[in-house]
Motif scaffolding. Structure first.
Motif, short mmCIF file in Angstrom:
data_model
loop_
_atom_site.label_atom_id
_atom_site.label_comp_id
_atom_site.label_asym_id
_atom_site.label_seq_id
_atom_site.Cartn_x
_atom_site.Cartn_y
_atom_site.Cartn_z
N ASP A 285 -13.53 20.60 20.34
CA ASP A 285 -13.64 19.09 20.04
C ASP A 285 -15.01 18.61 20.31
N LYS A 286 -15.89 19.35 21.24
CA LYS A 286 -17.09 18.93 21.32
C LYS A 286 -18.18 19.42 20.40
N GLY A 287 -17.60 20.31 19.49
CA GLY A 287 -18.47 20.83 18.52
C GLY A 287 -18.75 22.18 18.94
N GLY A 288 -18.11 22.76 19.87
CA GLY A 288 -18.32 24.10 20.03
C GLY A 288 -17.55 25.15 19.13
N GLN A 289 -18.28 26.23 18.95
CA GLN A 289 -17.74 27.33 18.07
C GLN A 289 -18.10 28.73 18.33
N ALA B 69 -21.14 10.07 10.52
CA ALA B 69 -20.81 11.01 9.69
C ALA B 69 -21.81 11.93 9.30
N SER B 70 -23.03 11.53 9.33
CA SER B 70 -24.17 12.33 8.87
C SER B 70 -24.36 13.25 10.16
N LEU B 71 -24.46 12.75 11.20
CA LEU B 71 -24.58 13.41 12.39
C LEU B 71 -23.58 14.80 12.46
N LEU B 72 -22.32 14.51 12.13
CA LEU B 72 -21.10 15.65 12.09
C LEU B 72 -21.70 16.80 11.11
N ALA B 73 -22.65 16.53 10.15
CA ALA B 73 -23.07 17.78 9.04
C ALA B 73 -23.83 18.60 10.04
N PRO C 202 -17.55 14.95 16.98
CA PRO C 202 -17.47 13.32 17.29
C PRO C 202 -18.09 12.84 18.49
N ALA C 203 -17.74 13.63 19.57
CA ALA C 203 -18.35 13.08 21.15
C ALA C 203 -19.68 13.13 21.18
N PHE C 204 -20.36 14.16 20.65
CA PHE C 204 -21.87 14.36 20.80
C PHE C 204 -22.43 13.14 19.71
N ALA C 205 -21.80 12.99 18.46
CA ALA C 205 -22.37 12.24 17.47
C ALA C 205 -22.53 10.84 18.27
N SER C 206 -21.44 10.56 18.89
CA SER C 206 -21.24 8.99 19.52
C SER C 206 -22.15 8.99 20.64
N ARG C 207 -22.42 9.95 21.48
CA ARG C 207 -23.42 9.99 22.55
C ARG C 207 -24.94 9.76 21.98
N ILE C 208 -25.28 10.37 20.96
CA ILE C 208 -26.33 10.38 20.55
C ILE C 208 -26.80 9.03 19.80
N ASN D 248 -37.32 16.64 21.48
CA ASN D 248 -37.03 17.07 22.90
C ASN D 248 -36.26 15.76 23.69
N GLN D 249 -36.41 14.71 23.08
CA GLN D 249 -35.68 13.59 23.90
C GLN D 249 -34.08 13.89 23.68
N LEU D 250 -33.78 14.48 22.61
CA LEU D 250 -32.11 14.93 22.63
C LEU D 250 -31.66 15.51 23.96
N LYS D 251 -32.54 16.04 24.61
CA LYS D 251 -31.92 16.65 26.05
C LYS D 251 -31.70 15.66 27.05
N GLU D 252 -32.18 14.33 26.61
CA GLU D 252 -31.88 13.40 27.58
C GLU D 252 -30.48 12.67 27.42
N VAL D 253 -29.87 13.30 26.19
CA VAL D 253 -28.57 12.67 25.98
C VAL D 253 -27.47 13.45 26.86
N TRP D 254 -26.65 12.73 27.40
CA TRP D 254 -25.59 13.46 28.29
C TRP D 254 -24.93 14.39 27.63
#
Length: 299
Positions: A112-116, A179-183, A189-195, A209-215
């Motif tokens: 659900d968190k985008g793992g594959q 929707a774009s981030l899900l691509a 969905p969870a990571f897209a919302s946090r970003i 590199n600032q993406l590493k600051e996203v929980w």
């Protein structure tokens, strides 16, 4: 003098009886352990004859209880092994393979968190799957290869290929919606919302590199998504430092509550900031913080 001493040492008949009773009690307390040890205490004598009936009863009890509580090594696995693709496998199927419901739900939460699962090692890394169970499942894990297949039915373009895997998207992250981030492969969905929430607090990303600051985005997740992201720094929403309110500053992630208050207090006392150099006059702001926040302020 003798009379005074005599008056002092003289006791009444009642006091004398009390002293006698006290001495007798103390004598009894002192003597009773020795009496108990020598006369009343009888040590238990253990012999083979006394132990044999006990041993027989314990063995009989174990034999009886083994019928109802078999030893662990005698239990047979109830797992139903079959060939499977771990991606999007229903919870009930994971449970058939020998996982508990809790372990199966952990795997579904990972998806659900985008793992594959792209290869065998991805399955092995799941701590919900114990090593001994993984060894049993290993021959049955079938993950389709992400290759391209030729479309032979198209006579006009015989070399045209159709991708059987999810294509790798490149997304401009400062203007993308959910929707774009899900691509992005690896973003659910969870990571897209946090970003998006962090981007709104920040005003936009200056660096990948600032993406590493996203929980939740650790080094492994970052390595997975970094090649699918573009940064347009022109899309950054800057804060007008001479007009902003405390409400606007308090959500900015690079400033603390105290630092935000100090900036507004300095502006009120000394007037508008002319440029970023004026920030050096605020003692609570270190050069590192000033360098970090300057691109997000408009003077």
């Amino acid at each position: 003098m003798n009379q005074k001493l005599k008056d002092y040492l003289e006791v009444s008949p009642r006091e004398f009886r009390g002293i006698v009773v006290f001495v007798l009690i103390m004598l009894f307390v002192f003597v009773s352990p020795y009496v108990y040890e020598r006369i009343m205490f009888q040590p238990l004598k253990i012999s083979i004859e006394t132990l044999t009936p006990k041993i027989d009863s314990v063995e009989a009890f174990n034999e009886k209880t083994d019928r109802f509580y078999p030893k662990e090594e005698n239990k047979k696995s109830t797992a139903q092994l079959f060939d499977f693709n771990p991606n999007h496998l229903p919870t009930s199927e994971w449970m058939k393979l020998g996982l508990s419901k809790k372990q199966a739900l952990m795997i579904k939460k990972y998806e659900d968190k985008g793992g594959q699962f792209r290869n065998i090692n991805d399955v092995k890394k799941m701590w919900a799957i114990k090593p001994e169970l993984f060894e049993q499942l290993l021959p049955h894990i079938k993950i389709p290869e992400q290759t391209s297949a030729t479309n032979f039915n198209d006579t006009k373009t015989p070399n045209k290929t159709i991708s059987t895997a999810k294509s790798i998207a490149t997304v401009e992250i400062n203007s993308a919606d959910s929707a774009s981030l899900l691509a992005i492969r690896g973003i659910g969905p969870a990571f897209a919302s946090r970003i998006i929430k962090y981007r709104n607090r920040l005003g936009g990303f200056l660096s990948i590199n600032q993406l590493k600051e996203v929980w939740g985005i650790d080094s492994l997740k970052f390595e997975q998504i970094k090649t699918q992201v573009l940064i347009n720094t022109n899309a950054i929403q800057k804060i007008d430092i001479n007009k902003c309110t405390f409400e606007e500053l308090k959500t900015f992630p690079y400033l603390s509550y105290k630092q935000s208050n100090t900036i507004l207090a300095y502006r009120k006392q000394h007037g508008d900031f002319k440029n970023a150099t004026d920030l050096n006059k605020i003692a609570i702001l270190t050069p590192e913080i000033i360098q970090k926040i300057t691109p997000y302020f408009k003077f």
